[in-house]
Design an enzyme around this catalytic site. Structure first.
Site, mmCIF file in Angstrom:
data_model
loop_
_atom_site.group_PDB
_atom_site.id
_atom_site.type_symbol
_atom_site.label_atom_id
_atom_site.label_comp_id
_atom_site.label_asym_id
_atom_site.label_seq_id
_atom_site.Cartn_x
_atom_site.Cartn_y
_atom_site.Cartn_z
ATOM 1 N N TRP A 100 0.838 -1.210 0.000
ATOM 2 C CA TRP A 100 0.000 0.000 0.000
ATOM 3 C C TRP A 100 0.865 1.250 0.000
ATOM 4 O O TRP A 100 0.532 2.237 -0.656
ATOM 5 C CB TRP A 100 -0.969 -0.008 1.179
ATOM 6 C CG TRP A 100 -1.974 -1.111 1.087
ATOM 7 C CD1 TRP A 100 -2.131 -2.156 1.951
ATOM 8 C CD2 TRP A 100 -2.965 -1.308 0.054
ATOM 9 N NE1 TRP A 100 -3.154 -2.970 1.519
ATOM 10 C CE2 TRP A 100 -3.675 -2.477 0.368
ATOM 11 C CE3 TRP A 100 -3.308 -0.601 -1.104
ATOM 12 C CZ2 TRP A 100 -4.717 -2.963 -0.422
ATOM 13 C CZ3 TRP A 100 -4.344 -1.079 -1.894
ATOM 14 C CH2 TRP A 100 -5.039 -2.245 -1.556
ATOM 15 N N ASP A 170 -1.399 6.826 6.186
ATOM 16 C CA ASP A 170 -2.510 5.946 5.840
ATOM 17 C C ASP A 170 -2.681 4.990 7.018
ATOM 18 O O ASP A 170 -1.804 4.171 7.295
ATOM 19 C CB ASP A 170 -2.151 5.180 4.552
ATOM 20 C CG ASP A 170 -3.173 4.097 4.194
ATOM 21 O OD1 ASP A 170 -4.144 3.892 4.938
ATOM 22 O OD2 ASP A 170 -2.962 3.445 3.142
ATOM 23 N N LYS A 194 -11.597 -1.689 7.003
ATOM 24 C CA LYS A 194 -10.720 -2.599 7.724
ATOM 25 C C LYS A 194 -11.147 -2.711 9.182
ATOM 26 O O LYS A 194 -11.212 -3.777 9.731
ATOM 27 C CB LYS A 194 -9.263 -2.140 7.646
ATOM 28 C CG LYS A 194 -8.743 -1.945 6.229
ATOM 29 C CD LYS A 194 -8.712 -3.215 5.407
ATOM 30 C CE LYS A 194 -8.641 -2.976 3.919
ATOM 31 N NZ LYS A 194 -7.436 -2.353 3.432
HETATM 32 C C1 LIG Z 1 -7.030 -1.833 2.174
HETATM 33 C C2 LIG Z 1 -6.013 -0.768 2.233
HETATM 34 C C3 LIG Z 1 -5.962 0.259 1.261
HETATM 35 C C4 LIG Z 1 -6.892 0.294 0.081
HETATM 36 O O1 LIG Z 1 -8.174 0.662 0.452
HETATM 37 P P1 LIG Z 1 -9.290 0.926 -0.651
HETATM 38 O O2 LIG Z 1 -10.383 1.538 0.156
HETATM 39 O O3 LIG Z 1 -9.645 -0.388 -1.252
HETATM 40 O O4 LIG Z 1 -8.729 1.861 -1.654
HETATM 41 C C5 LIG Z 1 -5.012 1.236 1.412
HETATM 42 N N1 LIG Z 1 -4.146 1.225 2.441
HETATM 43 C C6 LIG Z 1 -4.167 0.273 3.386
HETATM 44 C C7 LIG Z 1 -3.190 0.317 4.515
HETATM 45 C C8 LIG Z 1 -5.097 -0.759 3.309
HETATM 46 O O5 LIG Z 1 -5.110 -1.710 4.243
#
Ligand SMILES: *Cc1c(COP(=O)(O)O)cnc(C)c1O
Length: 359
Positions: A100, A170, A194
């Site tokens: 990511w 993030d 998540k």
């Molecule tokens: C799942 C995830 C993403 C992607 O999320 P989307 O909503 O599908 O774009 C980005 N960063 C992390 C750390 C993730 O776990």
């Protein structure tokens, strides 16, 4: 019958939140309609989004000089929005600790000079590099991290020394899992699927001075944070239903005792699983112990066929979504806030039984 769902995302939600949503499905608080059928400009919906914002502010102790935005496009859309809104000098430092982070880094390169100042790619992202004294370009607009690496199961236990630069994080897979000092960040954002709610919603917490009209030329109106901030996340129709569910999850977290209590609950669960992995002769954790995530726990047997057998038998026993990410193989148990402690205890019992039968 509900299973124990170890999915990395979309993932398990608190059962009482789902039950409440079910109870309100046909008639939300006497409105005679579902929240799904409601105008985002209605009085009833206004109360829902305002209360959700108030509750996340309380839970995370978000200072007044930060905006809370409820946005669409998932976390991945912010990979572009971050450079579009922040790259005044067209330069940024990225710490690449997994897929990511790498995707965000590659996206930023479309817009400017994104520099990878540290990486753990040399050991398949199984650790967090030392970030106490990085070579960060003087004119970098920000330093970027993925705080919890969902696929590899690592987590920053201390934030990098940004040397005075704005920190962007993030936090998709560690959102609301433990207390956080918001003032250390310029931007905190996470896809909610998540640990917080349904997919398709990202919550971005942004320091006000970073929300300006001075964005990269060509930035779409929708991706300009100022558009969203000026309109309280209602510039267009937001993901109304997801915001409503997140609001319920915020109430649930408050009821459970807030982020301190969440942290204790998560540490307890993670310890049960890691202690077993450290004592097992069959299963092994794949991450440097000091960098282990409380949320995502990858492990292997060292034998692909046995891994597959384990996943298959676990599924049949009601422990689902334990297969590791398609790029790394093995297994991964995601044990987010809503995973009850019994889920982890029973999984470990099952692993012990499997070890006795296959060791
Ligand atoms: C799942 C995830 C993403 C992607 O999320 P989307 O909503 O599908 O774009 C980005 N960063 C992390 C750390 C993730 O776990």
């Amino acid at each position: 019958m509900r299973v124990y769902n170890f999915s990395a995302g979309p993932a398990v939600l608190p059962e009482e939140v789902l039950q409440e949503a079910a109870d309100e499905m046909l008639d939300y608080k006497g409105t005679g309609m579902s929240v799904m059928e409601m105008s985002h400009r209605s009085k009833a919906y206004d109360a829902i989004i305002k209360e959700a914002e108030k509750d996340i502010r309380d839970i995370m102790n978000i200072p007044d000089n930060y905006k809370v935005l409820f946005l669409q496009g998932g976390a991945s859309q912010q990979f572009a929005a971050v450079p579009m809104n922040l790259m005044k000098n067209r330069k940024a430092a990225y710490i690449v600790t997994g897929q990511w982070a790498k995707k965000a880094y590659q996206e930023a390169k479309i817009y400017g000079d994104a520099v990878a100042v540290a990486s753990s790619a040399d050991k398949t992202f199984s650790y967090i590099p030392d970030c106490s004294d990085l070579d960060i370009p003087e004119d970098a607009d920000y330093v970027y991290i993925c705080e919890n690496n969902t696929i590899y199961g690592t987590k920053f236990k201390t934030l990098p020394n940004t040397k005075g630069h704005t920190l962007v994080a993030d936090v998709s897979s560690c959102f609301l899992s433990e207390p956080v000092d918001v003032t250390k960040y310029g931007v905190i954002y996470g896809g909610v699927q998540k640990n917080v709610g349904p997919a398709g919603l990202v919550i971005a917490i942004i320091r006000e001075d970073l929300i300006t009209d001075d964005v990269l030329p060509g930035t779409p109106t929708m991706l300009k944070w100022k558009t969203q901030a000026d309109n309280d996340s209602l510039y267009n129709t937001p993901n109304c239903y997801a915001i409503y569910i997140c609001g319920k999850v915020f109430k649930w977290i408050k009821k459970m005792g807030g982020l301190e209590a969440m942290k204790a609950h998560n540490e307890k669960k993670a310890k049960i699983l890691y202690d077993f992995l450290d004592s097992s002769k069959l299963f092994k954790g794949t991450v440097e112990p000091k960098d282990r995530s409380l949320m995502n726990v990858p492990f292997v047997t060292g034998n692909e066929e046995l891994d597959a057998k384990f996943v298959k038998e676990a599924t049949a026993a009601g422990f689902v979504n334990l297969k590791g990410h398609r790029t790394v193989g093995g297994m991964r148990a995601s044990i987010y806030n809503a995973m009850p402690i019994e889920g982890v205890e029973k999984l470990v019992e099952f692993m012990k039984k499997f070890e006795a039968e296959n060791g």
